[in-house]
Motif scaffolding. Sequence first.
Motif, PDB file in Angstrom:
ATOM      1  N   MET A 296      -0.726   1.685  -9.832  1.00 48.39           N
ATOM      2  CA  MET A 296      -1.936   1.392 -10.597  1.00 48.39           C
ATOM      3  C   MET A 296      -2.930   0.643  -9.713  1.00 48.39           C
ATOM      4  O   MET A 296      -2.816  -0.543  -9.493  1.00 48.39           O
ATOM      5  CB  MET A 296      -1.582   0.540 -11.816  1.00 48.39           C
ATOM      6  N   ASN A 297      -3.878   1.343  -9.192  1.00 50.65           N
ATOM      7  CA  ASN A 297      -4.834   0.703  -8.306  1.00 50.65           C
ATOM      8  C   ASN A 297      -6.225   0.755  -8.906  1.00 50.65           C
ATOM      9  O   ASN A 297      -6.630   1.742  -9.464  1.00 50.65           O
ATOM     10  CB  ASN A 297      -4.894   1.423  -6.962  1.00 50.65           C
ATOM     11  N   ARG A 298      -6.902  -0.334  -8.771  1.00 53.39           N
ATOM     12  CA  ARG A 298      -8.277  -0.347  -9.256  1.00 53.39           C
ATOM     13  C   ARG A 298      -9.214  -0.729  -8.132  1.00 53.39           C
ATOM     14  O   ARG A 298      -9.122  -1.819  -7.577  1.00 53.39           O
ATOM     15  CB  ARG A 298      -8.409  -1.342 -10.414  1.00 53.39           C
ATOM     16  N   TYR A 299     -10.060   0.173  -7.779  1.00 54.73           N
ATOM     17  CA  TYR A 299     -11.058  -0.116  -6.752  1.00 54.73           C
ATOM     18  C   TYR A 299     -12.409  -0.206  -7.435  1.00 54.73           C
ATOM     19  O   TYR A 299     -12.791   0.669  -8.188  1.00 54.73           O
ATOM     20  CB  TYR A 299     -11.117   1.000  -5.710  1.00 54.73           C
ATOM     21  N   ARG A 300     -13.110  -1.270  -7.207  1.00 55.84           N
ATOM     22  CA  ARG A 300     -14.477  -1.348  -7.706  1.00 55.84           C
ATOM     23  C   ARG A 300     -15.424  -0.751  -6.674  1.00 55.84           C
ATOM     24  O   ARG A 300     -16.194   0.148  -6.946  1.00 55.84           O
ATOM     25  CB  ARG A 300     -14.888  -2.795  -7.998  1.00 55.84           C
ATOM     26  N   ASN A 301     -15.326  -1.261  -5.508  1.00 52.17           N
ATOM     27  CA  ASN A 301     -16.203  -0.743  -4.452  1.00 52.17           C
ATOM     28  C   ASN A 301     -15.633   0.532  -3.875  1.00 52.17           C
ATOM     29  O   ASN A 301     -14.446   0.748  -3.871  1.00 52.17           O
ATOM     30  CB  ASN A 301     -16.314  -1.754  -3.312  1.00 52.17           C
ATOM     31  N   SER A 302     -16.517   1.330  -3.433  1.00 50.28           N
ATOM     32  CA  SER A 302     -16.023   2.493  -2.708  1.00 50.28           C
ATOM     33  C   SER A 302     -16.751   2.517  -1.363  1.00 50.28           C
ATOM     34  O   SER A 302     -17.601   1.703  -1.092  1.00 50.28           O
ATOM     35  CB  SER A 302     -16.318   3.768  -3.498  1.00 50.28           C
ATOM     36  N   GLY A 303     -16.456   3.478  -0.564  1.00 50.62           N
ATOM     37  CA  GLY A 303     -17.171   3.671   0.695  1.00 50.62           C
ATOM     38  C   GLY A 303     -16.974   2.527   1.671  1.00 50.62           C
ATOM     39  O   GLY A 303     -16.089   2.571   2.500  1.00 50.62           O
ATOM     40  N   GLY A 304     -17.820   1.500   1.561  1.00 48.87           N
ATOM     41  CA  GLY A 304     -17.854   0.434   2.548  1.00 48.87           C
ATOM     42  C   GLY A 304     -16.557  -0.340   2.718  1.00 48.87           C
ATOM     43  O   GLY A 304     -16.306  -0.868   3.786  1.00 48.87           O
ATOM     44  N   VAL A 305     -15.767  -0.373   1.688  1.00 48.45           N
ATOM     45  CA  VAL A 305     -14.625  -1.272   1.732  1.00 48.45           C
ATOM     46  C   VAL A 305     -13.665  -0.956   2.860  1.00 48.45           C
ATOM     47  O   VAL A 305     -13.387  -1.786   3.717  1.00 48.45           O
ATOM     48  CB  VAL A 305     -13.860  -1.226   0.394  1.00 48.45           C
ATOM     49  N   SER A 306     -13.230   0.275   2.865  1.00 48.17           N
ATOM     50  CA  SER A 306     -12.187   0.562   3.833  1.00 48.17           C
ATOM     51  C   SER A 306     -12.750   0.536   5.253  1.00 48.17           C
ATOM     52  O   SER A 306     -12.072   0.149   6.187  1.00 48.17           O
ATOM     53  CB  SER A 306     -11.559   1.920   3.545  1.00 48.17           C
ATOM     54  N   ARG A 307     -14.031   0.898   5.393  1.00 49.59           N
ATOM     55  CA  ARG A 307     -14.615   0.867   6.725  1.00 49.59           C
ATOM     56  C   ARG A 307     -14.685  -0.582   7.203  1.00 49.59           C
ATOM     57  O   ARG A 307     -14.315  -0.891   8.321  1.00 49.59           O
ATOM     58  CB  ARG A 307     -15.997   1.507   6.714  1.00 49.59           C
ATOM     59  N   ARG A 308     -15.144  -1.442   6.279  1.00 44.82           N
ATOM     60  CA  ARG A 308     -15.271  -2.832   6.697  1.00 44.82           C
ATOM     61  C   ARG A 308     -13.893  -3.414   7.027  1.00 44.82           C
ATOM     62  O   ARG A 308     -13.697  -4.076   8.037  1.00 44.82           O
ATOM     63  CB  ARG A 308     -15.916  -3.655   5.600  1.00 44.82           C
ATOM     64  N   SER A 309     -12.943  -3.101   6.179  1.00 43.32           N
ATOM     65  CA  SER A 309     -11.624  -3.668   6.448  1.00 43.32           C
ATOM     66  C   SER A 309     -11.061  -3.114   7.751  1.00 43.32           C
ATOM     67  O   SER A 309     -10.410  -3.819   8.506  1.00 43.32           O
ATOM     68  CB  SER A 309     -10.662  -3.373   5.292  1.00 43.32           C
TER      69      SER A 309
ATOM     70  N   LEU B 233       0.845  -1.196   0.000  1.00 42.47           N
ATOM     71  CA  LEU B 233       0.000   0.000   0.000  1.00 42.47           C
ATOM     72  C   LEU B 233       0.874   1.237   0.000  1.00 42.47           C
ATOM     73  O   LEU B 233       1.904   1.274   0.680  1.00 42.47           O
ATOM     74  CB  LEU B 233      -0.917  -0.008   1.239  1.00 42.47           C
ATOM     75  N   ARG B 234       0.455   2.238  -0.765  1.00 43.35           N
ATOM     76  CA  ARG B 234       1.240   3.477  -0.796  1.00 43.35           C
ATOM     77  C   ARG B 234       0.604   4.483   0.140  1.00 43.35           C
ATOM     78  O   ARG B 234      -0.598   4.692   0.126  1.00 43.35           O
ATOM     79  CB  ARG B 234       1.264   4.059  -2.210  1.00 43.35           C
ATOM     80  N   PHE B 235       1.417   5.072   0.976  1.00 46.12           N
ATOM     81  CA  PHE B 235       0.911   6.132   1.843  1.00 46.12           C
ATOM     82  C   PHE B 235       2.050   7.102   2.104  1.00 46.12           C
ATOM     83  O   PHE B 235       3.228   6.739   1.956  1.00 46.12           O
ATOM     84  CB  PHE B 235       0.353   5.554   3.150  1.00 46.12           C
ATOM     85  N   PRO B 236       1.715   8.312   2.473  1.00 41.08           N
ATOM     86  CA  PRO B 236       2.767   9.315   2.678  1.00 41.08           C
ATOM     87  C   PRO B 236       3.717   8.873   3.788  1.00 41.08           C
ATOM     88  O   PRO B 236       3.273   8.370   4.820  1.00 41.08           O
ATOM     89  CB  PRO B 236       2.001  10.575   3.102  1.00 41.08           C
ATOM     90  N   GLY B 237       4.985   9.047   3.556  1.00 43.35           N
ATOM     91  CA  GLY B 237       5.974   8.732   4.585  1.00 43.35           C
ATOM     92  C   GLY B 237       6.286   7.255   4.706  1.00 43.35           C
ATOM     93  O   GLY B 237       6.870   6.833   5.701  1.00 43.35           O
ATOM     94  N   ARG B 238       5.903   6.468   3.704  1.00 40.87           N
ATOM     95  CA  ARG B 238       6.114   5.028   3.832  1.00 40.87           C
ATOM     96  C   ARG B 238       7.596   4.679   3.968  1.00 40.87           C
ATOM     97  O   ARG B 238       7.987   3.944   4.877  1.00 40.87           O
ATOM     98  CB  ARG B 238       5.518   4.301   2.633  1.00 40.87           C
ATOM     99  N   SER B 239       8.408   5.220   3.072  1.00 38.99           N
ATOM    100  CA  SER B 239       9.839   4.901   3.136  1.00 38.99           C
ATOM    101  C   SER B 239      10.437   5.381   4.447  1.00 38.99           C
ATOM    102  O   SER B 239      11.240   4.680   5.079  1.00 38.99           O
ATOM    103  CB  SER B 239      10.594   5.572   1.988  1.00 38.99           C
TER     104      SER B 239
ATOM    105  N   ALA C 278      -6.399   6.938  -4.148  1.00 39.96           N
ATOM    106  CA  ALA C 278      -5.065   6.943  -3.555  1.00 39.96           C
ATOM    107  C   ALA C 278      -5.130   7.363  -2.085  1.00 39.96           C
ATOM    108  O   ALA C 278      -4.410   6.845  -1.243  1.00 39.96           O
ATOM    109  CB  ALA C 278      -4.148   7.875  -4.325  1.00 39.96           C
ATOM    110  N   ARG C 279      -6.052   8.308  -1.803  1.00 41.85           N
ATOM    111  CA  ARG C 279      -6.194   8.724  -0.408  1.00 41.85           C
ATOM    112  C   ARG C 279      -6.720   7.575   0.443  1.00 41.85           C
ATOM    113  O   ARG C 279      -6.266   7.346   1.561  1.00 41.85           O
ATOM    114  CB  ARG C 279      -7.121   9.932  -0.312  1.00 41.85           C
ATOM    115  N   ARG C 280      -7.679   6.836  -0.132  1.00 46.75           N
ATOM    116  CA  ARG C 280      -8.200   5.686   0.614  1.00 46.75           C
ATOM    117  C   ARG C 280      -7.089   4.674   0.874  1.00 46.75           C
ATOM    118  O   ARG C 280      -6.953   4.133   1.959  1.00 46.75           O
ATOM    119  CB  ARG C 280      -9.346   5.047  -0.169  1.00 46.75           C
ATOM    120  N   GLU C 281      -6.308   4.452  -0.165  1.00 48.73           N
ATOM    121  CA  GLU C 281      -5.204   3.495   0.001  1.00 48.73           C
ATOM    122  C   GLU C 281      -4.228   3.976   1.078  1.00 48.73           C
ATOM    123  O   GLU C 281      -3.735   3.179   1.890  1.00 48.73           O
ATOM    124  CB  GLU C 281      -4.460   3.304  -1.322  1.00 48.73           C
ATOM    125  N   ALA C 282      -4.005   5.276   1.102  1.00 49.81           N
ATOM    126  CA  ALA C 282      -3.082   5.812   2.103  1.00 49.81           C
ATOM    127  C   ALA C 282      -3.620   5.573   3.511  1.00 49.81           C
ATOM    128  O   ALA C 282      -2.874   5.184   4.427  1.00 49.81           O
ATOM    129  CB  ALA C 282      -2.862   7.306   1.864  1.00 49.81           C
TER     130      ALA C 282
END
Lengths: 300, 300, 451
Positions: free
Chosen positions: C1-14, A121-127, B9-13
Amino acid sequence: MARQQSAPVTKTASQAPRWEMGVSQHRLVGAFATYFMLVIGAVILMIPFFWMLSTSLKTLDEVNTWPITWIPSEWIWQNYIDVFQRIPFARFLMNSIMLATGGIVGSIISCSLPGFGFARLRFPGRSFLFFVMLTTLMMPAWVVIVPHFMMFNTIGWLDTFLPIVVPSFFGNAFYIFLFRQYFLGIPKELEDAARVDGCSTFRIFWQIFLPMSLPVIATVAVFAFFYYWNDLLYPLVYFRSQHNFPVSLGMRMFQTAEFNVIHYPRMMAAALMSLIPCILVFSFAQRLFIQGVVITGVEK
Amino acid sequence: MYLPKTKMARREAIEGLLFILPWLVGYLIFRLGPLLASFYLSFTNYGGTGTPKWIGVGNYGYMFSEDPRFWDSVRSTLTFVVGFLPLSLVIGLGIALLMNQKVRGILLFRGIYYLPAVTTGVAVALLWQFVFHKQYGVLSGILGWFGVPQIGWLVDPNVVMYAFILMALWGIGGTMIVYLAGLQAIPSELYEAATIDGANSLQRFWTVTLPLLTPVIFFNLVTGLIAAFQIFENAYIMTGGGPNYATYFFGLNIYFTAFRSLRFGYASTIAYILFVLIAALTLFVMGTSRRWVYYAGEKE
Amino acid sequence: MNRYRNSGGVSRRSFLQLSAATGFFVGAGALLSSCVPAAAPGGQAGAGGVTLRFVTNHGESDVPLFKQVIETFMQANPEITIDHLDVAGNEFYDTINAQGVAQQLPDVWYTRTFDIPVYASKGWTTNLQALVDRDSAEVRVDDFWPAQVAQMRWNNELYALPYDFSNVGIYYNKKMFDEVGMAYPSETWTWPDLVEIALNFVQKDSSGQFTRWGLQFFNWNWVFHGLLMGWGGKIFTDDLSECIIDSPENRECFDFFIAARQQGLYPAAGAAPAGVDPFASGLLPMAFQGSWATTSMRSNIGDKFDFDCAPMPLSPAGKSCINAAGGAWGIATNTQNLEAAWKFVKFLTSTESTNTLISEPLRSIPGRKSSVPLWNETAAQGGLPPASVQVFPAQMDGANAAPFPPYWQDYSNAWNNLIAPMLDGVVTDGPDIVLPMFQQEVNRLIAQSNV
């Protein structure tokens, strides 16, 4: 740490690895040479253990006698019984098992997650954070032990297992690094396919990455087990009652206050017995090594 | 610094930070405080009692200009690292390749080769005295068959470092097991493809095994570097830093200064210099990694 | 290169899954840990009672003896509970030092006489002088060894009460002496006499390597101080502020032993087999050992040969070469129960307890003279060798009283690195080179500690 994908091997397997090495035409010669080297190395490595076994069956008198005897003139099995009678060795074993179990569970949980985060996962400050994490390995334990002692004293955790087990649930740089390196080697296509199927990040971690990672989980489990099993410093500083001692510490009671006098037979008997759980854990982890790779191979 | 620009990207972060949270919390609770405290102490004359007295960079100046023991530590530690680390990386890989063969009894061999890495304490110390004894040691005996004169492995300041490198190599099982986990993860398809292309076993090793193993080599290099700089236990048990400070490694110097002489301020100074030294070398190794470490799952 | 299909619920659930999983395992870990009942320190004594933490450094063979003494004490003093922990080996110092820095020291703990100045100068142990003066009839300082009293003082005040005291004598193998036809050592022998006797036993193989020596020797610094003092040398200035070991007398003393080693008096490092007892194995006829070794010698030697012991030889000038060190009991300055701790220390150091701890199991010399008759009696029981074991307490008279400095650990570290290799023949440099180096190193460390 952004890296370029400069792949020397372009063909990336979408399948999970299987337990199989390359095919060899001169297998017979190779196998013989392999065996030869393996046996030589094994004999060299086993000599010390043989010596420990031999010492553990001697009288103290015979240990101290020159010339050294490799086969005890009389086998004193009583030394093994003494270990249990003279110190609460069974209790020590129990304590070590509990500490190690807690340590393994904690380490796997708390290290696989950050390992995945740092790898995938990429996030700020990872390195930066990754490097900060590594720096925790660079300070000798002596530097932090007094502050830790004061902290656990303040919250009243001294003489419990908490100061040893609880930190294991908060990540260990070495194991996180190990997980990260392993996760980095897993092909990106697997992850992308799962995302297309609508998997959450946690599910990708839980259902794809972890099942494929049994070799590294087993490795971390083995490392953690041996770390908590052999750890002497922290139990020494945190425990105040003998009944909380792990084997590593309890075994040392066969030293005495007298100068240069150690009851080596009993000590070696205790040392050998404390190695038995280690051997069991290692064998079990090995099974996981192989099994794990086979399962993922079948599943996919 | 990486700044996430899109919503995804923000979500991933955020997810990334959540994944590393166990470690991050642990770092803030268990590591940061002690590290800052000892940084402060390195500018004081703290002697384990009373209030630390601020003496500015006095400790640092003293260390570089007036303390011969500091330079003993620099010399002995660097010699050990340079002598041990390359050997451990190469021999560890060699043994792991042997251990990855499909031969009967390999599980047993793995156990035997790993066991020494986790056997510690007084038992091992005594054992090494038998191995390295000048006149009656196992090593002197073996070398004697080849006409090599007796060597005072542990007592001669000029050769004691070789003894320490050999002792450290005995515990190479940890390096080996990490290599092994990496080898297990290499897809067999790659070997098959290479074989079809006409590659012999040596070529397969160079084109398949080695490139795919680079993440693991990187891991062993970095952790090996960090660990080798902190060599402690064998020197503590076997030589106490001697003879003539020939094995007065940083780890031992810091331990003696802090936990025996109770000069915590100065010990923190030495620890911080060691810390900076390791951190600089680790950063250097990490900087070179993008040139030679291959990650299958790397993101652009 | 990231592909998200779902939005919203995913990160909350995880996130929820993640935190639930983490929470579960943290809880499980805590539960697992708390399953093991921890002794609640201070909680065991009844209302109004106190619990004292008591730490020793002895090993499992002494634990039952302490248990016995503690039980006797607790029967007599039901309001005090003693929580005893024995930490064997050198690890003891790690735990004590960590607790000292954190001001969490055990109420009563074992302090060797060379640790007393260290702890006293740090303010870790309590100055007991006022209490000793108050209870002088009970404590009876005149029943202690004067040399030990000197070592238990810091700035002329007592900081500990004694457990044992140790000095070194010469054990000898009577069978080997008879075979070579040597007369047994006399009570008033000197080091030159010993060397003369010892060299009769020395043997070499065809390649010129020694295979038999005259004496098992140890480079223990505190014992060696006695030799240096016997030769007329000084190690420290009287106020201990400086190391002055590089003197003609001390050089002469070191030279004496180095020259004797070169003739085969004692094995150089790596010459005698490791891990075996060369005296018990008959590789040499004499051993430089303390009375503490009597019990283990009896079991190591069995009926292989008869042996006895003689006093430490006198210096060439006829002076005593005895320096002793011992164990003692200190009270932490952070104790909440000084009076109870003091009561316990007085009990530990009483003749009765000393009898139980030292004289009956025949350990090193008891810290109380009044326990010596029983010690001698135990030693003589069963007619086991060495018959003359009473030489150990006897040679305490006229022993050198050498107080230890507060920088003892630094001193020992430098000794092990510089002086020990010289005595053991690892380096060829003699005292003319090594002593100035050693003295400079110790004084450098003293100066640095005083910054």
